[in-house]
Scaffold this motif. Sequence first.
Motif, PDB file in Angstrom:
ATOM      1  N   ASN A 181      50.961  31.690  49.753  1.00 49.69           N
ATOM      2  CA  ASN A 181      51.484  32.589  50.780  1.00 49.69           C
ATOM      3  C   ASN A 181      51.493  34.010  50.277  1.00 49.69           C
ATOM      4  OD1 ASN A 181      52.231  30.904  52.904  1.00 49.69           O
ATOM      5  ND2 ASN A 181      53.946  30.154  51.689  1.00 49.69           N
ATOM      6  N   ASN A 182      51.528  34.914  51.244  1.00 44.92           N
ATOM      7  CA  ASN A 182      51.670  36.354  50.905  1.00 44.92           C
ATOM      8  C   ASN A 182      50.744  36.818  49.811  1.00 44.92           C
ATOM      9  OD1 ASN A 182      53.865  36.727  52.755  1.00 44.92           O
ATOM     10  ND2 ASN A 182      55.136  35.620  51.286  1.00 44.92           N
ATOM     11  N   PRO A 183      49.491  36.838  49.970  1.00 39.49           N
ATOM     12  CA  PRO A 183      48.722  36.339  51.107  1.00 39.49           C
ATOM     13  C   PRO A 183      48.315  34.888  50.903  1.00 39.49           C
ATOM     14  CG  PRO A 183      47.257  37.427  49.593  1.00 39.49           C
ATOM     15  CD  PRO A 183      48.631  37.488  48.975  1.00 39.49           C
ATOM     16  N   PRO A 184      47.916  34.189  51.976  1.00 38.01           N
ATOM     17  CA  PRO A 184      47.374  32.834  51.768  1.00 38.01           C
ATOM     18  C   PRO A 184      45.976  32.909  51.158  1.00 38.01           C
ATOM     19  CG  PRO A 184      47.306  33.427  54.104  1.00 38.01           C
ATOM     20  CD  PRO A 184      47.973  34.573  53.389  1.00 38.01           C
ATOM     21  N   THR A 185      45.713  32.013  50.231  1.00 41.53           N
ATOM     22  CA  THR A 185      44.352  31.894  49.684  1.00 41.53           C
ATOM     23  C   THR A 185      43.827  30.539  50.128  1.00 41.53           C
ATOM     24  OG1 THR A 185      45.024  33.154  47.731  1.00 41.53           O
ATOM     25  CG2 THR A 185      42.957  31.955  47.579  1.00 41.53           C
ATOM     26  N   PHE A 186      42.793  30.548  50.908  1.00 39.10           N
ATOM     27  CA  PHE A 186      42.278  29.286  51.439  1.00 39.10           C
ATOM     28  C   PHE A 186      41.303  28.630  50.465  1.00 39.10           C
ATOM     29  CE2 PHE A 186      43.448  31.831  55.161  1.00 39.10           C
ATOM     30  CZ  PHE A 186      44.328  30.952  55.780  1.00 39.10           C
ATOM     31  N   THR A 187      41.241  27.311  50.533  1.00 36.73           N
ATOM     32  CA  THR A 187      40.324  26.606  49.625  1.00 36.73           C
ATOM     33  C   THR A 187      38.873  27.017  49.890  1.00 36.73           C
ATOM     34  OG1 THR A 187      40.393  24.727  51.136  1.00 36.73           O
ATOM     35  CG2 THR A 187      41.754  24.572  49.147  1.00 36.73           C
ATOM     36  N   SER A 188      38.561  27.386  51.133  1.00 36.13           N
ATOM     37  CA  SER A 188      37.187  27.815  51.421  1.00 36.13           C
ATOM     38  C   SER A 188      36.836  29.060  50.607  1.00 36.13           C
ATOM     39  CB  SER A 188      37.013  28.090  52.912  1.00 36.13           C
ATOM     40  OG  SER A 188      38.006  28.984  53.361  1.00 36.13           O
ATOM     41  N   PHE A 189      37.813  29.934  50.449  1.00 38.16           N
ATOM     42  CA  PHE A 189      37.593  31.141  49.636  1.00 38.16           C
ATOM     43  C   PHE A 189      37.447  30.785  48.153  1.00 38.16           C
ATOM     44  CE2 PHE A 189      39.467  34.375  46.862  1.00 38.16           C
ATOM     45  CZ  PHE A 189      38.638  35.453  47.118  1.00 38.16           C
ATOM     46  N   ILE A 190      38.359  29.925  47.687  1.00 37.57           N
ATOM     47  CA  ILE A 190      38.302  29.515  46.277  1.00 37.57           C
ATOM     48  C   ILE A 190      36.939  28.879  45.979  1.00 37.57           C
ATOM     49  CG2 ILE A 190      39.292  27.991  44.499  1.00 37.57           C
ATOM     50  CD1 ILE A 190      41.957  28.128  46.008  1.00 37.57           C
ATOM     51  N   ASP A 191      36.516  27.979  46.852  1.00 37.52           N
ATOM     52  CA  ASP A 191      35.281  27.236  46.597  1.00 37.52           C
ATOM     53  C   ASP A 191      34.051  28.137  46.630  1.00 37.52           C
ATOM     54  OD1 ASP A 191      36.765  24.960  46.251  1.00 37.52           O
ATOM     55  OD2 ASP A 191      36.600  24.347  48.351  1.00 37.52           O
ATOM     56  N   ARG A 192      34.038  29.058  47.582  1.00 40.77           N
ATOM     57  CA  ARG A 192      32.932  30.003  47.653  1.00 40.77           C
ATOM     58  C   ARG A 192      32.871  30.848  46.374  1.00 40.77           C
ATOM     59  NH1 ARG A 192      29.654  32.162  51.680  1.00 40.77           N
ATOM     60  NH2 ARG A 192      30.403  30.572  53.122  1.00 40.77           N
ATOM     61  N   PHE A 193      34.038  31.247  45.923  1.00 39.79           N
ATOM     62  CA  PHE A 193      34.121  32.030  44.692  1.00 39.79           C
ATOM     63  C   PHE A 193      33.592  31.223  43.505  1.00 39.79           C
ATOM     64  CE2 PHE A 193      36.014  33.967  41.023  1.00 39.79           C
ATOM     65  CZ  PHE A 193      36.084  35.309  41.327  1.00 39.79           C
ATOM     66  N   LEU A 194      34.023  29.978  43.423  1.00 35.54           N
ATOM     67  CA  LEU A 194      33.616  29.122  42.302  1.00 35.54           C
ATOM     68  C   LEU A 194      32.112  28.868  42.306  1.00 35.54           C
ATOM     69  CD1 LEU A 194      36.547  26.523  42.264  1.00 35.54           C
ATOM     70  CD2 LEU A 194      36.162  28.401  40.645  1.00 35.54           C
ATOM     71  N   VAL A 195      31.565  28.669  43.489  1.00 31.36           N
ATOM     72  CA  VAL A 195      30.121  28.434  43.595  1.00 31.36           C
ATOM     73  C   VAL A 195      29.354  29.642  43.075  1.00 31.36           C
ATOM     74  CG1 VAL A 195      28.226  28.340  45.277  1.00 31.36           C
ATOM     75  CG2 VAL A 195      30.123  26.729  45.436  1.00 31.36           C
ATOM     76  N   THR A 196      29.789  30.805  43.467  1.00 33.60           N
ATOM     77  CA  THR A 196      29.109  32.011  43.018  1.00 33.60           C
ATOM     78  C   THR A 196      29.228  32.159  41.514  1.00 33.60           C
ATOM     79  OG1 THR A 196      30.002  32.922  45.044  1.00 33.60           O
ATOM     80  CG2 THR A 196      28.782  34.415  43.651  1.00 33.60           C
ATOM     81  N   ALA A 197      30.417  31.893  40.997  1.00 31.85           N
ATOM     82  CA  ALA A 197      30.611  32.001  39.548  1.00 31.85           C
ATOM     83  C   ALA A 197      29.733  30.994  38.805  1.00 31.85           C
ATOM     84  CB  ALA A 197      32.082  31.798  39.197  1.00 31.85           C
ATOM     85  N   GLU A 198      29.605  29.778  39.371  1.00 33.88           N
ATOM     86  CA  GLU A 198      28.714  28.773  38.762  1.00 33.88           C
ATOM     87  C   GLU A 198      27.284  29.287  38.771  1.00 33.88           C
ATOM     88  OE1 GLU A 198      29.254  25.862  37.302  1.00 33.88           O
ATOM     89  OE2 GLU A 198      31.402  25.686  37.687  1.00 33.88           O
ATOM     90  N   ALA A 199      26.888  29.874  39.896  1.00 33.83           N
ATOM     91  CA  ALA A 199      25.517  30.367  40.021  1.00 33.83           C
ATOM     92  C   ALA A 199      25.254  31.470  39.000  1.00 33.83           C
ATOM     93  CB  ALA A 199      25.267  30.872  41.434  1.00 33.83           C
TER      94      ALA A 199
END
Length: 312
Positions: free
Chosen positions: A101-119
């Motif tokens: 919360n404050n702000p909410p971090t959605f799993t879609s954001f986390i996963d997109r971030f992780l994918v990019t970092a993996e790449a």
Amino acid sequence: MNGTVYKSTGSWYTVKSSEGEFYECRIKGKFRTHGIKSTNPVAVGDYVEFQLESIGDETIGVISSIGERKNYIVRRSVKLSKQTHIIAANLDQVFLLVTLNNPPTFTSFIDRFLVTAEAYDIPVVLLFNKMDSYSEEEKLEVNWLMSLYSKIGYGCIPIEAKQGKNVDQVKELMLGNTSMFAGHSGVGKSTLVNALETGLELKTAEISEQHMQGQHTTTFAEMYDLSFDARIIDTPGIKGFGIVDMEKDEIGDYFPEFFALKSECKFNNCLHLDEPKCAVIEALENDEVAASRYRSYVQMVTGDEDNPYRER
Ligand code: GDP
Ligand code: ZN
């Protein structure tokens, strides 16, 4: 001389030599770009070779070559017809701050971030911040997320940046390394950097995300030496990394738990969508792959441009 780029303004580069002296440098001639086409030939974090030249009574450095990058992150400018700008190179790790919360971090954001970092081959550690502010139910959710992501192989630390709780664990991971902090505005990046007693204040707090929009080409990353043996790269306004030329069929490879199952899929080019005998879908049905991860994956592969979480 050899050195590392700490700052770049586009025409001048501040380089710290291996002896620990800072020099203002320019670049000369053409570079081996290691196959990367970008608007900037040299980025913060680059290892460079340079020679000193005297102009009148001034001494400047002239960069003559850049070393191979172990990784780098880019930003893509839509305005400048999708040109690639290298934000930073040679990162040891990125800490992604997450708040429920404050702000909410959605799993879609986390996963997109992780994918990019993996790449980009950059290790990510997830920091679940503001643990003091969660209800019992939210704490359960954080625990669930931590077990989900640590099972996949990502480091997870619950912290309270404001109270300084567990920041020593973050500090320990930073020792000897170059790190970056990422996450939505308001997750506590500046608070954490203050709690770490790094000896500097982050710019990120002062720059609103609104302000950043449309200014993608004029902001520059900067590297700082901290009061302890560590460096951080501060990138004002960066929420996530740009993805360059990622093919649909490689996205699954950047979900480590999918990648591990890939050889068990019936088809070796399985996209894990509706193919028969797909090991990922089987694992999903057996709760061995998290539904949230699979959902993020489908969003990315089907290129769901209208997904409201896409840029969050
Ligand atoms: P940034 O935009 O990511 O740099 O976020 P800031 O560091 O500016 O923090 C945003 C707000 O969250 C500030 O009001 C902080 O005081 C608050 N905050 C940061 N860490 C914590 C924490 O551990 N617990 C609580 N309750 N609030 C926090
Ligand atoms: Zn499959």
